[in-house]
Design a protein around this motif. Structure first.
Motif, PDB file in Angstrom:
ATOM      1  N   ASN A  37       4.207  10.710 -28.361  1.00  0.00           N
ATOM      2  CA  ASN A  37       4.999  11.821 -28.261  1.00  0.00           C
ATOM      3  C   ASN A  37       5.395  13.017 -29.003  1.00  0.00           C
ATOM      4  O   ASN A  37       6.148  13.691 -28.201  1.00  0.00           O
ATOM      5  CB  ASN A  37       6.260  11.125 -27.149  1.00  0.00           C
ATOM      6  CG  ASN A  37       6.483  12.128 -26.192  1.00  0.00           C
ATOM      7  OD1 ASN A  37       5.623  12.582 -25.512  1.00  0.00           O
ATOM      8  ND2 ASN A  37       7.764  11.916 -25.467  1.00  0.00           N
ATOM      9  N   ILE A  39       4.143  16.397 -30.197  1.00  0.00           N
ATOM     10  CA  ILE A  39       3.277  17.019 -29.747  1.00  0.00           C
ATOM     11  C   ILE A  39       3.240  18.433 -30.727  1.00  0.00           C
ATOM     12  O   ILE A  39       3.840  18.814 -31.464  1.00  0.00           O
ATOM     13  CB  ILE A  39       3.454  18.362 -28.360  1.00  0.00           C
ATOM     14  CG1 ILE A  39       4.498  17.457 -27.056  1.00  0.00           C
ATOM     15  CG2 ILE A  39       2.708  18.563 -27.949  1.00  0.00           C
ATOM     16  CD1 ILE A  39       3.413  16.321 -26.920  1.00  0.00           C
ATOM     17  N   TYR A  66      -1.027  14.427 -22.446  1.00  0.00           N
ATOM     18  CA  TYR A  66      -0.444  15.514 -23.973  1.00  0.00           C
ATOM     19  C   TYR A  66      -0.932  16.703 -24.203  1.00  0.00           C
ATOM     20  O   TYR A  66      -0.286  17.492 -24.332  1.00  0.00           O
ATOM     21  CB  TYR A  66      -1.154  14.043 -24.632  1.00  0.00           C
ATOM     22  CG  TYR A  66      -0.471  14.602 -26.221  1.00  0.00           C
ATOM     23  CD1 TYR A  66       0.317  14.380 -26.849  1.00  0.00           C
ATOM     24  CD2 TYR A  66      -1.302  15.434 -26.879  1.00  0.00           C
ATOM     25  CE1 TYR A  66       1.171  14.139 -27.892  1.00  0.00           C
ATOM     26  CE2 TYR A  66      -1.404  16.245 -28.108  1.00  0.00           C
ATOM     27  CZ  TYR A  66      -0.236  15.358 -29.019  1.00  0.00           C
ATOM     28  OH  TYR A  66       0.260  15.984 -30.028  1.00  0.00           O
ATOM     29  N   ARG A  69       1.022  19.282 -22.566  1.00  0.00           N
ATOM     30  CA  ARG A  69       2.095  19.850 -23.216  1.00  0.00           C
ATOM     31  C   ARG A  69       2.059  20.678 -24.721  1.00  0.00           C
ATOM     32  O   ARG A  69       2.813  21.204 -25.043  1.00  0.00           O
ATOM     33  CB  ARG A  69       3.047  18.409 -23.872  1.00  0.00           C
ATOM     34  CG  ARG A  69       3.588  17.773 -22.510  1.00  0.00           C
ATOM     35  CD  ARG A  69       4.110  16.517 -22.129  1.00  0.00           C
ATOM     36  NE  ARG A  69       4.943  16.732 -23.119  1.00  0.00           N
ATOM     37  CZ  ARG A  69       5.848  15.652 -23.515  1.00  0.00           C
ATOM     38  NH1 ARG A  69       5.375  14.695 -23.579  1.00  0.00           N
ATOM     39  NH2 ARG A  69       7.758  16.064 -24.445  1.00  0.00           N
ATOM     40  N   ILE A  70       1.331  20.690 -24.451  1.00  0.00           N
ATOM     41  CA  ILE A  70       0.607  21.382 -25.860  1.00  0.00           C
ATOM     42  C   ILE A  70       0.677  22.749 -24.961  1.00  0.00           C
ATOM     43  O   ILE A  70       0.253  23.310 -24.437  1.00  0.00           O
ATOM     44  CB  ILE A  70      -1.577  21.180 -26.396  1.00  0.00           C
ATOM     45  CG1 ILE A  70      -1.316  20.089 -26.891  1.00  0.00           C
ATOM     46  CG2 ILE A  70      -1.832  22.684 -27.250  1.00  0.00           C
ATOM     47  CD1 ILE A  70      -2.699  19.320 -27.311  1.00  0.00           C
TER      48      ILE A  70
END
Length: 285
Positions: A37, A39, A66, A69-70
């Motif tokens: 988690n 990022i 994942y 969330r970038i």
């Protein structure tokens, strides 16, 4: 130059692909396990490299969650995808479509994509001979593929007409896994309460309370718990018990041919993959 390497590995096959890739990168890089988690800030990197196993002809849900969330990059960034599965079917080419669209909105373009054969952790168990052949071929190919990508020789995977709706339909595995995972059962006569399944589950789907194992609704169907159970104590995998594969592969070198449990399963596909891979490796010696 610096690269960000992100990965998800259920039973360890993708981690091995990642390790082969790392050994062929001659500049700085940072590795991000999506389960940690943390990022990645892509503005700090020149390249993004993504490694994942194909689940139901798609990238696994943890990879998708994942990359969503970038943050959007200030300038365009090139991306390499290295994925693996137990069969080199053409349908697997659709597995990065959703991933590609998410990254595009973040100014990240998948310029190269490669697909490697690695032994099944689900469906049936490959022979030791096949497992070694797969990993040795992957190691040799990754050396070539990584060099090509870093030198600007990009590789596109061919698409087929209905790949997008096909991938969308099979994305049901994300929710189907969560439903089916509730029906896993332990054989208490075999279980030694080592808690390996509880501690190693990547989605924290297994809990142990009041001398009982409970399976929640977060299963990824990665099969890590089943493969690494030292006592083969899983007696039910819900609707997929007959597809259970127990015990990890050794990947030790063996040149003695062993017939597969299902010798005709994707037979032509396997022959074609190893033939084309051998030719590619020979050309690049």
């Amino acid at each position: 130059m610096k690269a960000a390497l992100i990965y998800f590995s259920g039973t360890g096959n993708t981690k091995r692909i990642l390790d082969f890739a790392k050994s062929n990168i001659l500049f700085d890089y940072d590795v991000f396990n999506v389960l940690d988690n943390i990022i990645v800030d892509m503005d700090k990197y020149d390249y993004l490299m993504i490694f994942y196993p194909i689940y139901g002809f798609n990238a696994p849900k943890p990879i998708i969650d994942y990359v969503k969330r970038i943050k959007k990059c200030s300038i365009n960034k090139p991306c390499l995808v290295m994925k693996n599965s137990g069969e080199h079917l053409f349908w697997n080419n659709a597995s990065s479509l959703y991933l590609r669209s998410i990254l595009k909105r973040r100014n990240i373009d998948i310029l190269s994509e490669y697909h490697y054969l690695m032994p099944y952790s689900f469906v049936f168990r490959h022979s030791d001979y096949m497992a070694y052949k797969m990993i040795k071929t992957s190691e040799d190919l990754i050396k070539i593929d990584m060099n090509d990508f870093l030198n600007g020789n990009y590789h596109k995977i061919k698409r087929f007409i209905f790949d997008r709706p096909f991938a969308f339909i099979f994305r049901i595995q994300w929710w189907g896994g969560r439903f089916n995972g509730r029906f896993y059962k332990i054989d208490n006569t075999k279980c030694v309460r080592c808690m390996k399944c509880v501690n190693d589950c990547p989605s924290n789907n297994i809990i142990y309370k009041d001398d009982k194992f409970k399976f929640l609704n977060k299963c990824l169907m990665c099969q890590r718990c089943v493969m690494y159970c030292p006592k083969d104590a899983f007696k039910s995998l819900g609707f997929f018990t007959s597809w259970k594969v127990n015990k990890p592969y050794s990947f030790k070198e063996t040149l003695e041919y062993q017939e597969e449990v299902k010798p005709n399963f994707c037979k032509k596909n396997y022959i074609k993959y190893f033939k084309s891979s051998k030719e590619k490796i020979e050309r690049n010696k």
